[in-house]
Design a protein around this motif. Structure first.
Motif, short mmCIF file in Angstrom:
data_model
loop_
_atom_site.label_atom_id
_atom_site.label_comp_id
_atom_site.label_asym_id
_atom_site.label_seq_id
_atom_site.Cartn_x
_atom_site.Cartn_y
_atom_site.Cartn_z
N ARG A 135 0.83 -1.22 0.00
CA ARG A 135 0.00 0.00 0.00
C ARG A 135 0.86 1.26 0.00
O ARG A 135 0.40 2.32 -0.41
CB ARG A 135 -0.91 0.03 1.24
N LEU A 136 2.12 1.11 0.48
CA LEU A 136 3.01 2.27 0.61
C LEU A 136 3.96 2.41 -0.58
O LEU A 136 4.76 3.33 -0.62
CB LEU A 136 3.83 2.17 1.90
N LEU A 137 3.83 1.47 -1.55
CA LEU A 137 4.76 1.45 -2.68
C LEU A 137 4.15 2.18 -3.88
O LEU A 137 3.04 1.88 -4.30
CB LEU A 137 5.08 0.00 -3.07
N ARG A 138 4.90 3.11 -4.43
CA ARG A 138 4.44 3.82 -5.62
C ARG A 138 4.48 2.91 -6.84
O ARG A 138 5.23 1.92 -6.87
CB ARG A 138 5.34 5.04 -5.87
N LYS A 139 3.70 3.26 -7.85
CA LYS A 139 3.73 2.53 -9.12
C LYS A 139 5.15 2.60 -9.69
O LYS A 139 5.79 3.64 -9.66
CB LYS A 139 2.75 3.15 -10.11
N GLY A 140 5.60 1.47 -10.19
CA GLY A 140 6.95 1.40 -10.72
C GLY A 140 8.00 1.08 -9.68
O GLY A 140 9.17 0.87 -10.01
N GLY A 141 7.60 1.04 -8.40
CA GLY A 141 8.53 0.74 -7.32
C GLY A 141 8.66 -0.76 -7.09
O GLY A 141 7.99 -1.58 -7.76
N VAL A 142 9.51 -1.14 -6.16
CA VAL A 142 9.72 -2.56 -5.86
C VAL A 142 9.86 -2.77 -4.36
O VAL A 142 10.48 -1.97 -3.65
CB VAL A 142 10.97 -3.12 -6.60
N LEU A 143 9.21 -3.83 -3.89
CA LEU A 143 9.37 -4.30 -2.52
C LEU A 143 10.29 -5.52 -2.55
O LEU A 143 10.02 -6.49 -3.27
CB LEU A 143 8.01 -4.69 -1.91
N ILE A 144 11.37 -5.47 -1.80
CA ILE A 144 12.25 -6.62 -1.64
C ILE A 144 11.90 -7.27 -0.31
O ILE A 144 12.09 -6.68 0.75
CB ILE A 144 13.73 -6.21 -1.68
N PHE A 145 11.34 -8.47 -0.39
CA PHE A 145 10.89 -9.18 0.81
C PHE A 145 11.83 -10.36 1.05
O PHE A 145 12.04 -11.19 0.17
CB PHE A 145 9.46 -9.67 0.64
N SER A 146 12.37 -10.43 2.28
CA SER A 146 13.33 -11.47 2.60
C SER A 146 13.05 -12.00 4.00
O SER A 146 12.48 -11.30 4.84
CB SER A 146 14.76 -10.90 2.53
N ASN A 147 13.43 -13.24 4.25
CA ASN A 147 13.37 -13.77 5.62
C ASN A 147 14.27 -14.99 5.72
O ASN A 147 14.68 -15.56 4.71
CB ASN A 147 11.93 -14.12 6.02
N ASN A 148 14.59 -15.39 6.95
CA ASN A 148 15.55 -16.46 7.19
C ASN A 148 14.92 -17.76 7.66
O ASN A 148 15.61 -18.62 8.19
CB ASN A 148 16.59 -16.00 8.22
#
Length: 717
Positions: free
Chosen positions: A661-674
């Motif tokens: 919801r906080l990401l602008r169009k054209g942006g990217v979320l990098i989601f990581s976990n261990n």
């Protein structure tokens, strides 16, 4: 008169001997205590002089009871006005139960009512209850239907001598310290072994008790009050004569004592407490306190003596392997420097003493509160062949001592091989920190990370089926091989045990050493700390992700969720981000994050730090204000700062949707976990464009463990 002395479990035999020495007659051992006979003077003397007892009780009634009415009647059979004034105060302690009396509070209330009702009926006045400082303490105990009703002549527990107003972590009770010394034959041992030394003295209890024994100081002399002093039948003149006698014996004892006492500890604050306690006990002039660690432990003077200590043995004070090294250091120091001495080690974890490397003459079971402790007694014979000092060894012997075992040499060879394989890559990447070894050989289950000229070793917790001593010996091989293979100072090798974290463990502080130093990674300057926390401040496996963020951040607004020490925010800033926002619920790590950013010149208002639970914070945000978001949540957290429990497998869909919801169009979320078994729910996240990039985020130093993390790029379609 008949009396009863209570004591901790395991001390009964010694208590019988002590009471006999104090002049009691017909002394008989019972469970957790001893009964004895004598005049009132004998009870007073036991209160003043017993080093082992908890309480001295005067039995009034022994009667079979089952019901509350029978208990009430038994208590009323005593004429209580013979023991207390009608306007006095009392306090009842009740233990045990019957079918009808199954709650201690109810039992205590019934005893109190019986006493108060009797005095009110006789005098018209009602005694009060005082929980802090009553005139009369009454002790009631029911076992197998038999009531034992007594007056508590001691008042508060006799282990509280009065000299220890403050203590360090996990202090020994004074009467347990006394029994440890008695079992080690102190002070009789002082005839031939006049030195008493505790290398981990904490607040000084063992050396203070030892000094009081040697100087013939009554343990009760400092107590402000005893339970009998406002008892109606108290004989004040008799008590004063015993106090005068004890004072005279103290004066004579201090003048005659020839033993020497030494206490050391690596913690200056507890040493200050120890000195204060020794002053109050009146033995400060006999004891020399000095700051020092077990690594520096040597005989305090050239005379035989008793080394007695209570090393840490639980999770409050350290992890298993580190504690094994501590116990091994004690054993090595004893063998090397303490020929002709006696030694006594009390521990709540007897397994740790297996690595001391000495055969115990005797062992005794002793309870330290709820902990089943064990006392080990050793003789360090003067003709030992392994006590030759280093300076007496010839060069050949010293070199031979540093030769690695065959298995340790195998481990060292693997380190050298890995070092050679990564050398060129490390130079090309311009990094100071990387993983050199990660359980490559099953028998050596450790991870070895390099931070400049420091080595961070994490031992993976062994299964319960693995012999702890064998695992420890292998860990010894690891710590012996690392300096030889890598050419580093052994003091720059830091060991931790890597356990499965839960709750707020990820924020757990391990010490207060404050050893921070700077490392570099892809042109970023970062503060790390190998000593004080479970983690170092830099997750090495996320290095490629941070580099990717650095390369993508130019001109963008960057959001770092679960930011830890904000190393990713540093990379974004160095990469030219327009702004960074770092969110974490730990104030400690946010302070660290701010210092990391400032170290790289980012002090302006474009760089924000928010202390908040990320999930709660995300739910309150609405506007798409970021072009690049990095989210690396913990696998699991139930920190008190959170409103709910976080489980990354269960909650990742909500986390991702809220972040998007906080990401602008054209942006990217990098989601990581261990989480090693993590599976992304593509079906519930079908509205997004998702690409797994895990394989692209594993650098050569983590190729042996490609499941170290999972990583995804998530965009709006």
């Amino acid at each position: 008169m008949k009396f009863f002395a209570t004591c901790p479990k395991g001390l009964e035999i010694l208590l019988v001997a002590e009471l006999t020495d104090l002049g009691a007659t017909e002394v008989k051992q019972t469970a957790t205590g001893a009964e004895f006979y004598g005049e009132l003077e004998q009870a007073y003397r036991a209160c003043l002089w017993s080093r082992l007892a908890n309480r001295i009780l005067l039995p009034l009634v022994e009667e079979n009871v089952e019901t509350a009415d029978q208990l009430y009647a038994a208590v009323q059979s005593v004429d209580w006005l013979q023991h207390m004034a009608e306007e006095g105060t009392l306090l009842v302690a009740f233990t045990g139960k019957t079918d009808a009396i199954n709650h201690t509070h109810f039992g205590a209330l019934k005893v109190k009512d019986a006493i108060v009702d009797q005095i009110r009926d006789k005098t018209g006045m009602r005694p009060g209850v005082d929980r802090e400082n009553p005139d009369l303490r009454v002790h009631a105990h029911i076992y197998r239907g038999k009531l034992s009703l007594s007056l508590d002549l001691s008042g508060g527990s006799l282990h509280r001598r009065g000299y220890r107003t403050r203590a360090g972590a996990a202090p020994l009770k004074e009467n347990l310290a006394a029994v440890i010394l008695r079992r080690a034959h102190w002070p009789e041992l002082a005839v031939d072994h006049p030195v008493l030394f505790d290398p981990m003295c904490g607040s000084g209890t063992l050396v203070i008790e030892g000094a009081m024994m040697a100087a013939d100081i009554a343990p009760g002399l400092l107590r402000e009050q005893f339970g009998f002093e406002r008892w109606k039948q108290h004989q004040a003149s008799l008590w004063q004569s015993l106090l005068d006698e004890a004072a005279d014996r103290k004066t004579a004892g201090l003048a005659a004592v020839s033993s020497r006492f030494y206490g050391s500890d690596q913690d200056s604050s507890v040493l200050a407490l120890a000195k204060e306690n020794a002053e109050r006990a009146g033995v400060a002039q006999l004891i020399s306190f000095k700051k020092g660690s077990v690594e520096q432990m040597v005989v305090p003077e050239n005379a035989p003596g008793l080394m007695v200590t209570n090393p840490p043995y639980g999770e409050r004070m350290g992890d298993g392997s580190e504690l094994m090294f501590l116990y091994r250091q004690i054993g090595d120091a004893l063998k090397q420097d303490f020929a002709g001495w006696q030694a006594a080690i009390f521990t709540g974890n007897p397994e740790l003493c297996q690595v001391v490397g000495l055969k115990a003459d005797k062992t005794y079971s002793l309870n330290n509160g709820p902990i089943d402790g064990r006392l080990f007694l050793y003789t360090l014979y003067a003709d030992r062949t392994d006590t030759v000092k280093d300076e007496q060894k010839d060069e050949h012997e010293v070199v031979a001592a540093n030769v690695l075992s065959d298995t340790a040499q195998m481990f060292a060879n693997r380190l050298k091989k890995n070092l050679k394989a990564l050398k060129k890559w490390k130079k090309q990447q311009n990094i100071d920190c990387y993983r050199l070894y990660d359980a490559d050989m099953p028998e050596y289950a450790v991870a070895v990370d390099l931070y400049n000229d420091w080595v961070h070793v994490q031992e993976y917790a062994a299964p319960a089926s693995i012999d702890k001593v064998k695992a420890f010996e292998r860990l010894k091989d690891v710590l012996a091989a690392i300096p030889e293979a890598l050419g580093v100072n052994p003091r720059k090798v830091v060991l931790k045990q890597r356990k499965r974290q839960s709750g707020s463990d990820q924020y757990g502080k391990q010490a207060s050493v404050g050893r921070f130093f700077e490392v570099q990674e892809h042109g970023c300057r970062l503060r790390v700390n190998l000593h004080d926390y479970l983690d170092t401040g830099l997750f090495l496996d996320h290095r490629p992700v941070r580099h990717q963020i650095q390369q993508q951040a130019v001109g963008k607004d960057f959001l770092n969720l679960f930011c830890y020490t904000a190393s990713a925010s540093v990379h974004a800033g160095v990469g030219g981000a327009r702004s960074t926002t770092s969110v974490d619920m730990s104030a400690t790590y946010l302070q660290w994050a701010m210092k990391n950013m400032a170290l790289n010149g980012f002090n302006s208002k474009e760089h924000h730090f928010i202390e908040a639970d990320c999930l709660t914070w995300l739910k309150k945000q609405r506007k798409p204000e970021y072009d690049l978001i990095f989210m690396d949540p913990p696998t699991f957290s139930n920190s008190k700062k959170m409103l709910d429990v976080l489980d990354v497998q269960r909650d990742h869909v909500d986390l991702i949707k809220l972040a998007m919801r906080l990401l602008r169009k054209g942006g990217v979320l990098i989601f990581s976990n261990n989480y090693r078994r993590f599976k992304l729910d593509y079906e519930l996240l079908a509205g997004f464009d998702i690409r797994e990039i895990t394989s692209q985020t594993i650098d050569p130093d983590f190729k042996r463990n490609t499941r170290i993390h999972s990583c995804f790029e998530i965009r709006w379609p």
